[in-house]
Design an enzyme around this catalytic site. Structure first.
Site, short mmCIF file in Angstrom:
data_model
loop_
_atom_site.label_atom_id
_atom_site.label_comp_id
_atom_site.label_asym_id
_atom_site.label_seq_id
_atom_site.Cartn_x
_atom_site.Cartn_y
_atom_site.Cartn_z
N SER A 161 -34.95 56.04 57.86
CA SER A 161 -35.47 56.00 59.23
C SER A 161 -36.95 56.39 59.23
O SER A 161 -37.75 55.76 58.57
CB SER A 161 -34.62 56.89 60.15
OG SER A 161 -34.91 56.66 61.50
N GLU A 175 -34.73 47.47 58.22
CA GLU A 175 -33.63 47.86 59.11
C GLU A 175 -34.24 48.48 60.37
O GLU A 175 -35.42 48.82 60.40
CB GLU A 175 -32.69 48.85 58.42
CG GLU A 175 -33.32 50.18 58.01
CD GLU A 175 -33.27 51.25 59.10
OE1 GLU A 175 -32.39 51.19 59.97
OE2 GLU A 175 -34.13 52.15 59.08
N HIS A 179 -29.17 52.56 59.77
CA HIS A 179 -28.50 53.43 60.74
C HIS A 179 -27.05 52.97 60.94
O HIS A 179 -26.66 52.52 62.02
CB HIS A 179 -29.26 53.43 62.07
CG HIS A 179 -30.60 54.08 61.99
ND1 HIS A 179 -31.70 53.46 61.46
CD2 HIS A 179 -31.02 55.32 62.38
CE1 HIS A 179 -32.75 54.27 61.54
NE2 HIS A 179 -32.35 55.41 62.08
#
Length: 312
Positions: A110, A211, A281
């Site tokens: 992330s 992502e 995630h």
């Protein structure tokens, strides 16, 4: 390239919070207890428990923890508490000479993407897009995430093909073809955020992994378009899209789906592209070694890691 030593039970993990503060009361202490239960020693940085607004401490505290954990000879690996926001604020405060001189397993995803990119571009360090410390206990219970993680950071052999869990949705070809190159990337927001900075991602002849979470499709469109205009799709050898959790169409009667955005913005580069890698995630999740050589086959939607990501 620089590689950390493979992680072993009994090693010391440095726990840091380089990004957002941990909001759940007791979550850090629970993570420490679980790591010890697994057989690791834990050295806790000030940032792991710190709070400065939405950050895990001031920029100085968070950067200082990174520098100190890499310099500390007792620390074998470094794992981040969580993502959120904050890593880009202190990229220019890190001691890349110290990091380069002390290669270690470094884990997170992330917002941690900015650190993965910086460590690769400034130090040539292989790092790991993998589970955050405060999620280990819950995610390791799924029977997939822990073996995928251990098999990547504890295995000094080529990893081979990365396979999704059985209950995850099917991968899909966007552009056919195959390619080989270094695996780079991570979270789309952070990849886009590096553009125009001294820490900009280099995709030249590399396999770009992307992502995202919580961005509406027009926002994904904007960030992918930024990568396109910056030449990142033209430069790369191929693109692999991971999980895009909670990325809805804002106005269904007017909007574009994620699949349509990818085909409009990324596919025209003509490079091999497939979607649906179980990384990002999502839980269960794969652990991806960034900075290693890989081979992708978009016809069969496979990603194969060609070398070990750690050393004995």
């Amino acid at each position: 390239m620089l590689y950390g030593k493979k992680l072993k039970i009994g090693d010391t993990i440095g726990l840091i919070g380089p990004s957002g503060t941990v909001r759940e009361a007791g979550a850090v202490d629970q993570a420490i207890a679980y790591m010890k239960e697994l057989g690791f020693h834990v050295k806790v940085g000030e940032s792991a428990h710190a709070k400065y607004g939405y950050l895990s401490g001031t920029d100085e505290v968070r950067a200082g923890d990174i520098n100190a954990m890499f310099a500390d000879k007792e620390v074998d690996a470094i794992v981040c508490t969580r993502g959120g926001y904050g890593t880009m604020r202190m990229l220019d405060m890190l001691n890349y000479d110290v990091i380069r001189a002390n290669p270690k397993v470094f884990v997170g995803f992330s917002d941690i993407t900015a650190l993965h990119i910086a460590f690769l571009e400034k130090c040539g360090l292989v790092t790991f897009h993998g589970p955050m410390a405060t999620r280990w206990q819950s995610e390791f219970a799924d029977g997939f995430t822990q073996p995928a993680f251990y098999g990547t950071v504890m295995n000094a052999q080529p990893l081979g093909e990365l396979v999704n869990s059985l209950n995850y949705h099917a991968r899909q070809t966007v552009n056919p073809g195959s390619a080989q190159g270094m695996l780079v990337g991570g979270n789309l927001s952070l990849i886009a955020g590096t553009i125009g900075t001294p820490y900009e991602i280099n995709t030249k002849d590399r396999i770009l992994f992307i992502e995202e979470i919580g961005e509406r499709t027009y926002c994904v469109d904007r960030m992918l378009t930024q990568l396109r205009l910056a030449g990142k799709f033209d430069d790369c050898a191929g693109v692999v899209f991971g999980d895009f959790n909670d990325c809805p169409v804002e106005y269904p009667q007017f909007g574009l789906t994620l699949e349509e955005v990818i085909r409009d913005v990324a596919a025209p580069c003509g490079k091999p592209i497939f979607t649906g890698l179980q990384a990002g995630h999502v839980s269960p999740k794969l652990t991806l070694p960034l900075g290693v050589q890989c081979r992708m086959d978009a016809d069969n939607c496979t990603l194969e890691i060609l070398e070990a990501a750690v050393r004995d």
